[in-house]
Design an enzyme around this catalytic site. Structure first.
Site, mmCIF file in Angstrom:
data_model
loop_
_atom_site.group_PDB
_atom_site.id
_atom_site.type_symbol
_atom_site.label_atom_id
_atom_site.label_comp_id
_atom_site.label_asym_id
_atom_site.label_seq_id
_atom_site.Cartn_x
_atom_site.Cartn_y
_atom_site.Cartn_z
ATOM 1 N N THR A 23 0.832 -1.216 0.000
ATOM 2 C CA THR A 23 0.000 0.000 0.000
ATOM 3 C C THR A 23 0.862 1.259 0.000
ATOM 4 O O THR A 23 0.638 2.179 -0.783
ATOM 5 C CB THR A 23 -0.896 -0.011 1.264
ATOM 6 O OG1 THR A 23 -1.599 -1.253 1.294
ATOM 7 C CG2 THR A 23 -1.878 1.131 1.266
ATOM 8 N N GLY A 142 0.383 8.767 9.880
ATOM 9 C CA GLY A 142 0.455 8.893 8.411
ATOM 10 C C GLY A 142 0.930 10.237 7.917
ATOM 11 O O GLY A 142 2.073 10.645 8.157
ATOM 12 N N GLY A 195 -12.303 -1.577 3.301
ATOM 13 C CA GLY A 195 -10.845 -1.522 3.200
ATOM 14 C C GLY A 195 -10.179 -0.685 4.284
ATOM 15 O O GLY A 195 -8.980 -0.452 4.238
ATOM 16 N N LYS A 213 2.484 3.940 18.552
ATOM 17 C CA LYS A 213 2.627 5.368 18.228
ATOM 18 C C LYS A 213 2.801 6.178 19.519
ATOM 19 O O LYS A 213 3.586 7.132 19.562
ATOM 20 C CB LYS A 213 1.413 5.838 17.432
ATOM 21 C CG LYS A 213 1.353 5.196 16.040
ATOM 22 C CD LYS A 213 -0.005 5.352 15.394
ATOM 23 C CE LYS A 213 -0.044 4.693 14.020
ATOM 24 N NZ LYS A 213 -1.397 4.544 13.460
ATOM 25 N N GLY A 314 -3.286 5.213 4.846
ATOM 26 C CA GLY A 314 -3.542 5.214 3.409
ATOM 27 C C GLY A 314 -2.237 5.355 2.653
ATOM 28 O O GLY A 314 -1.274 5.955 3.155
HETATM 29 P P1 NAP Z 1 1.701 -3.978 2.872
HETATM 30 O O1 NAP Z 1 0.694 -3.413 1.940
HETATM 31 O O2 NAP Z 1 1.406 -5.255 3.539
HETATM 32 O O3 NAP Z 1 3.071 -4.103 2.053
HETATM 33 C C1 NAP Z 1 4.179 -4.721 2.580
HETATM 34 C C2 NAP Z 1 5.187 -4.910 1.467
HETATM 35 O O4 NAP Z 1 6.381 -5.413 2.027
HETATM 36 C C3 NAP Z 1 4.735 -5.895 0.397
HETATM 37 O O5 NAP Z 1 5.109 -5.448 -0.869
HETATM 38 C C4 NAP Z 1 5.487 -7.172 0.766
HETATM 39 O O6 NAP Z 1 5.814 -7.980 -0.352
HETATM 40 C C5 NAP Z 1 6.748 -6.609 1.355
HETATM 41 N N1 NAP Z 1 7.327 -7.535 2.325
HETATM 42 C C6 NAP Z 1 6.804 -7.923 3.510
HETATM 43 N N2 NAP Z 1 7.618 -8.783 4.114
HETATM 44 C C7 NAP Z 1 8.669 -8.948 3.304
HETATM 45 C C8 NAP Z 1 9.843 -9.736 3.362
HETATM 46 N N3 NAP Z 1 10.078 -10.546 4.390
HETATM 47 N N4 NAP Z 1 10.719 -9.651 2.351
HETATM 48 C C9 NAP Z 1 10.471 -8.844 1.283
HETATM 49 N N5 NAP Z 1 9.383 -8.087 1.168
HETATM 50 C C10 NAP Z 1 8.482 -8.146 2.161
HETATM 51 O O7 NAP Z 1 2.057 -2.927 4.022
HETATM 52 P P2 NAP Z 1 1.792 -1.355 4.017
HETATM 53 O O8 NAP Z 1 0.374 -1.094 4.404
HETATM 54 O O9 NAP Z 1 2.321 -0.768 2.777
HETATM 55 O O10 NAP Z 1 2.662 -0.909 5.294
HETATM 56 C C11 NAP Z 1 4.049 -0.844 5.228
HETATM 57 C C12 NAP Z 1 4.596 -0.185 6.497
HETATM 58 O O11 NAP Z 1 4.065 1.132 6.587
HETATM 59 C C13 NAP Z 1 4.211 -0.890 7.795
HETATM 60 O O12 NAP Z 1 5.261 -0.767 8.712
HETATM 61 C C14 NAP Z 1 3.004 -0.082 8.285
HETATM 62 O O13 NAP Z 1 2.835 -0.128 9.687
HETATM 63 C C15 NAP Z 1 3.414 1.304 7.852
HETATM 64 N N6 NAP Z 1 2.290 2.209 7.680
HETATM 65 C C16 NAP Z 1 1.271 1.861 6.870
HETATM 66 C C17 NAP Z 1 0.203 2.724 6.711
HETATM 67 C C18 NAP Z 1 -0.944 2.376 5.827
HETATM 68 O O14 NAP Z 1 -1.891 3.164 5.760
HETATM 69 N N7 NAP Z 1 -0.924 1.265 5.120
HETATM 70 C C19 NAP Z 1 0.198 3.954 7.391
HETATM 71 C C20 NAP Z 1 1.295 4.291 8.200
HETATM 72 C C21 NAP Z 1 2.349 3.408 8.334
HETATM 73 P P3 NAP Z 1 4.684 -8.734 -1.223
HETATM 74 O O15 NAP Z 1 3.912 -7.625 -1.882
HETATM 75 O O16 NAP Z 1 5.437 -9.550 -2.185
HETATM 76 O O17 NAP Z 1 3.865 -9.504 -0.251
HETATM 77 N N1 HSE Z 2 -3.671 0.770 10.810
HETATM 78 C C1 HSE Z 2 -3.364 2.146 11.084
HETATM 79 C C2 HSE Z 2 -4.630 2.938 11.288
HETATM 80 C C3 HSE Z 2 -2.600 2.783 9.949
HETATM 81 O O1 HSE Z 2 -5.728 2.408 11.142
HETATM 82 O O2 HSE Z 2 -4.521 4.115 11.621
HETATM 83 C C4 HSE Z 2 -1.151 2.489 10.051
HETATM 84 O O3 HSE Z 2 -0.603 3.187 11.131
#
Ligand code: NAP
Ligand code: HSE
Length: 445
Positions: A23, A142, A195, A213, A314
């Site tokens: 994401t 975020g 989602g 956090k 997001g």
């Molecule tokens: P995600 O959609 O699950 O994406 C994770 C990515 O990392 C995927 O591309 C996955 O590969 C790759 N990955 C995971 N484990 C791996 C490994 N062992 N080796 C190589 N690649 C690996 O996660 P996300 O939502 O983008 O979140 C990423 C980080 O940002 C997290 O720490 C989360 O807490 C933080 N974050 C997210 C948000 C949010 O809104 N999503 C907001 C703030 C912070 P594959 O695609 O091949 O599975």
């Molecule tokens: N899962 C978190 C939230 C986003 O719902 O705010 C990543 O920090």
């Protein structure tokens, strides 16, 4: 004075490794591709993405994640980078990869709050030891700038308190419950369909994400090491439609709050760090934070009260925060100098919850007979707990066998947590109180 060098082919190049293309990672790569020229102006160097580490090499990830950049060998990738962007999440292999990156001389930008809350000390020490930077704006709320204001803008002030909503998923669920009267299970299912909530919503609904956090914010705000385990944490899974309705009757709304503050009492100056669902007055600005939005108040001695509001999650909003850090870290690599280091000189201890004071809302099902209210009031007053308001409704099924029942909702003035725990223990052991249906704190008055 030196001027920005013109953007041309002679600009230095910074090699960027991106760990993760989910994401957030996909949006980071889109922004780097779409804003390459602007970023080069702002940094004084070009960013060259040299690879993107993922688990599944076969998946099509769109135009901004060319298949040729994908690799499963994240270790080799970080070895070649000047700057590593970690958006894979989880503790391992992210921890090992970031330590390896820093050891190899790369600066690191991460969005990984779980890793920072659990292993922050080790990462900070590695950054120090290897003279590289560690940035993590995206790890807290975020897109909302919070880490930088706390770590840099307010570095000359004395922060007293940071209070807010830092988890969008749980805010969406509580907001849906408040708007529709739905119970937790239905609101969670709708959040998953839309989602907002993940298939495994544990980290969000149990409060762990908000607690991570809170630990990061407390460490920065109070110049002390506050680990995830130091943060008292309750999630929202026990919040019922009845609690939401009772809060509304009292002119209040239930929100999952993260609170970190200085506390001063006979034990000296300490920190409190806690996450729990709490009732706040409908007139409080946090009560109107709807859907998946985040909002945070910072109270500082000289600055007064500051409020930050926006999208806490997001892909694109989080990528915005990541890119801000990338520009900062990249500028330092081009022009020299170091970003902020860990500041833990104050070394304040974290006060256990039971030593703090809160106002409470307690809901009980009791036998409906003379003297019951007096017994309940006696239990509370015996522990030094003063009642603020009380509301009683008769149990619905009064024809059935067994005692007639009543539901009592009590709000209290501020009282010691340990006193309330003792009063609840006493309620549990009396025959008069048939069940303790909920115990929530009241905040923000
Ligand atoms: P995600 O959609 O699950 O994406 C994770 C990515 O990392 C995927 O591309 C996955 O590969 C790759 N990955 C995971 N484990 C791996 C490994 N062992 N080796 C190589 N690649 C690996 O996660 P996300 O939502 O983008 O979140 C990423 C980080 O940002 C997290 O720490 C989360 O807490 C933080 N974050 C997210 C948000 C949010 O809104 N999503 C907001 C703030 C912070 P594959 O695609 O091949 O599975
Ligand atoms: N899962 C978190 C939230 C986003 O719902 O705010 C990543 O920090």
């Amino acid at each position: 004075m030196t001027e920005n060098p013109p953007v041309g082919t002679d600009l230095p190049v910074l090699r960027v490794a991106v760990l993760g293309a989910g994401t957030v990672g996909t949006e980071v790569l889109r922004l780097i591709a779409e804003q390459g020229e602007d970023l080069a102006h702002r940094i004084g160097a070009r960013l060259e993405v040299i690879g993107v580490a993922v688990r599944d090499l076969t998946r099509d990830r769109g135009e901004f994640v060319p298949a040729g950049l994908l690799t499963e060998d994240a270790g080799a990738l970080v070895d070649d980078a000047d700057l590593v962007i970690e958006v894979m999440g989880g503790i391992e292999p992210a921890r090992t990869l970031l330590l390896r990156a820093m050891e190899g001389g790369a600066s690191v930008v991460t969005a990984n709050k779980a890793l920072l809350a659990q292993e922050g000390a080790e990462l900070y020490e590695a950054a120090d030891r290897h003279d590289v930077d560690l940035y993590f704006e995206a790890a807290v709320a975020g897109a909302i700038p919070l880490v930088r204001p706390v770590r840099e803008s307010l570095a000359g002030d004395r922060i007293q308190r940071v209070l807010g909503i830092v988890n969008g998923t749980t805010n969406y669920i509580l907001d849906a419950m408040t708007r529709s009267g739905a119970d937790f299970g239905d609101a969670l299912a709708s959040a998953q369909e839309l989602g907002y909530a993940e298939a495994d919503p544990t980290a969000d609904v149990q409060g762990h994400d908000a607690a991570a956090k809170a630990s990061i914010l407390a460490s920065l705000a109070f110049h002390s090491r506050v680990r995830l385990a130091d943060v008292y944490c309750e999630g929202i899974t026990e919040v019922s439609a009845q609690d939401i309705a009772a809060a509304a009757r009292m002119g209040r709304t239930i929100k999952l709050l993260s609170i970190v503050e200085r506390v001063e009492d006979e034990s000296g100056e300490r920190i409190s760090a806690r996450v729990y669902p709490a009732l706040i007055a409908d007139s409080h600005p946090l009560a109107s934070v709807s859907e998946a939005y985040n909002a945070v108040f910072i109270e500082a001695d000289a600055a007064g009260s500051l409020m930050f509001y926006g999208q806490g999650a997001g892909g694109a909003p989080t990528a915005s925060a990541v890119l801000g850090d990338v520009v900062s870290a990249a500028r330092l690599r081009v022009r020299g100098g170091m970003g902020p280091r860990e500041s833990r000189y104050a070394a304040l201890e974290v006060a256990p919850l039971e030593e703090l004071r809160s106002a409470f809302y307690v809901s009980l099902t009791v036998e409906d007979r003379p003297g019951v209210l007096a017994e309940i009031a006696g239990t509370l007053s015996g522990r030094g707990i003063s009642i603020s308001t009380i509301h009683q409704e008769l149990g619905r099924d009064r024809s059935a066998d067994g005692p007639a029942t009543a539901h009592i909702g009590i709000s209290t003035h501020r009282a010691l947590e340990s006193a309330m725990t003792a009063a609840l223990d006493e309620f549990s052991s009396t025959v008069t109180v048939l069940s303790i249906d909920s115990v929530l704190r009241i905040e923000g008055d």
